[in-house]
Design a protein around this motif. Structure first.
Motif, mmCIF file in Angstrom:
data_model
loop_
_atom_site.group_PDB
_atom_site.id
_atom_site.type_symbol
_atom_site.label_atom_id
_atom_site.label_comp_id
_atom_site.label_asym_id
_atom_site.label_seq_id
_atom_site.Cartn_x
_atom_site.Cartn_y
_atom_site.Cartn_z
ATOM 1 N N LEU A 1 6.891 10.929 3.361
ATOM 2 C CA LEU A 1 8.320 10.665 3.216
ATOM 3 C C LEU A 1 9.174 11.881 3.560
ATOM 4 C CD1 LEU A 1 8.202 8.610 -0.112
ATOM 5 C CD2 LEU A 1 8.282 7.738 2.234
ATOM 6 N N ARG B 1 4.147 8.281 -0.355
ATOM 7 C CA ARG B 1 4.017 7.035 -1.115
ATOM 8 C C ARG B 1 2.560 6.599 -1.100
ATOM 9 N NH1 ARG B 1 6.877 4.087 1.812
ATOM 10 N NH2 ARG B 1 8.884 4.446 0.758
ATOM 11 N N ASP B 2 2.016 6.322 -2.276
ATOM 12 C CA ASP B 2 0.652 5.817 -2.421
ATOM 13 C C ASP B 2 0.730 4.294 -2.423
ATOM 14 O OD1 ASP B 2 -1.857 4.989 -3.217
ATOM 15 O OD2 ASP B 2 -2.102 6.559 -4.723
ATOM 16 N N SER B 3 0.291 3.669 -1.329
ATOM 17 C CA SER B 3 0.415 2.214 -1.199
ATOM 18 C C SER B 3 -0.562 1.473 -2.099
ATOM 19 C CB SER B 3 0.190 1.795 0.255
ATOM 20 O OG SER B 3 -1.119 2.156 0.683
ATOM 21 N N ARG C 1 3.099 4.134 -6.110
ATOM 22 C CA ARG C 1 3.900 5.205 -6.703
ATOM 23 C C ARG C 1 4.056 6.333 -5.696
ATOM 24 N NH1 ARG C 1 -0.560 7.546 -11.065
ATOM 25 N NH2 ARG C 1 -2.131 8.182 -9.534
ATOM 26 N N GLN C 2 5.045 7.188 -5.938
ATOM 27 C CA GLN C 2 5.221 8.363 -5.104
ATOM 28 C C GLN C 2 4.408 9.519 -5.677
ATOM 29 O OE1 GLN C 2 9.206 9.436 -4.046
ATOM 30 N NE2 GLN C 2 9.756 7.370 -3.374
#
Length: 345
Positions: free
Chosen positions: A86, A101-103, A107-108
């Motif tokens: 990001l 971002r953790d898909s 969560r970021q």
């Protein structure tokens, strides 16, 4: 001897003296040349140490991360698409930190890409990656409210990635830049929080080795989190660091680190002392114009005298900045002193 001129012994003695003076002159020339070559070698060694601090961030690194531009944020991904970059949060000699971002977990997170020293052979680079993986995984064992939590450690396209909690905070050095030197009582409270997490790490055999204001994150409620345990190592473990490499920031490194000696819990207490000195005074106790000058100051010069830190905080900081690690106060002694300071100042 009959027929030998009376002055012959004097001529012979004069000849011997001329020869001796000539030999002495040759010796002086050789000695001066040797000293000059030795000085050149020492200067070259100091320059290499300086370059490790001042140019590491400018070296070419993994194109998977460093070729990303602002226009491409949100499109570049890591680890088979799990993490989407990001923005870049910062960079230094040891790595680049991204907000991502953790898909999978929705969560970021913060992702730190550790950068091995450039220019080494493939074997050296592989050794550095193995060391970084081991040390990052060691840091992941630390669970403390005042430490940045490590979620995962990955190897992605040759880069070691540390996936951490994303902390909404401002570094201590930025806090001091914005607010000015902090009150002694607040500095003592910050010191207690830092000491707690360092003691927890030391109990696991982990030495931070890079305690400095830039690694102290100050949150809105004024609590702190200590970051960058990813370059720590287990106390007593053989280091895989490339020969001659120095890890740390010159003005905040302990003398034993600069000399290449083993780090210990006392090394982190030095870092704690020089960090708190900066927080209360607004400047580094060993700040100099260049990394080499800063290292020389740490080794040979006394720290600046505290002007804003009243007694007993000032003397306590000076005791932490003793050159000999064995003369520094223990964690228990320091905790007792800081606890009293938070109540009495």
């Amino acid at each position: 001897m009959e027929g030998t001129p009376w002055f012959a012994p004097f001529v012979y003695a004069g000849f011997v003296l001329v020869v001796l003076f000539a030999l002495f002159g040759i010796f002086l020339v050789i000695h001066r040349r040797w000293r000059r070559l030795r000085q050149v070698a020492q200067d070259a060694s100091a320059q290499r140490a300086t370059e490790a601090f001042t140019t590491a961030a400018s070296q070419p690194h993994s194109p998977a991360l460093l070729t990303v531009t602002r226009r491409e944020f949100g499109a570049a991904t890591l680890s088979t698409g799990r993490f989407t970059l990001l923005e870049e949060l910062g960079r230094g000699g040891m790595g680049v930190v991204w907000r991502a971002r953790d898909s999978v977990l929705g969560r970021q997170v913060a992702i730190k890409q550790l950068l091995p020293l450039s220019g080494g052979s493939p074997d050296v680079q592989e050794t550095m990656r193995a060391r970084m993986l081991r040390e990052a995984r060691a840091a992941a064992q630390l669970a403390h409210r005042n430490a940045v939590t490590v979620h995962d450690v990955l190897l992605d396209q040759g880069s070691v990635l540390i996936v951490m909690e994303l902390v909404k905070a401002v570094t201590l050095n930025k806090t001091v830049e914005c607010e000015g030197p902090l009150p002694p009582a607040r500095v003592a409270a910050i010191g207690l929080d830092m000491l707690d997490v360092l003691a927890e790490a030391h109990g696991l055999g982990i030495i931070h080795r890079d305690v400095k204001p830039a690694n102290v994150l100050v949150q809105k409620d004024r609590s702190i989190k200590l970051a960058d345990f990813g370059i720590a190592r287990f106390e007593g473990d053989p280091t895989l660091t490339e020969a001659g490499a120095i890890i740390g920031t010159p003005a905040y490194m302990a003398p034993e680190q600069i000399r290449g000696l083993d780090s210990s819990p006392a090394t982190d207490l030095w870092g704690l002392g020089v960090t708190l000195f900066y927080a209360v005074e607004g400047l580094s106790a060993f700040g100099r114009p260049s990394p080499t000058a800063a290292m020389a100051a740490v080794l040979t010069d006394p720290p600046l005298s505290p002007q804003r830190a009243r007694s007993p905080l000032g003397p306590l900081l000076m005791s932490l900045l003793t050159k000999d690690p064995s003369d520094r106060p223990t964690a228990a002694q320091l905790r007792s002193e800081l606890s009293q300071l938070t109540r009495s100042i």
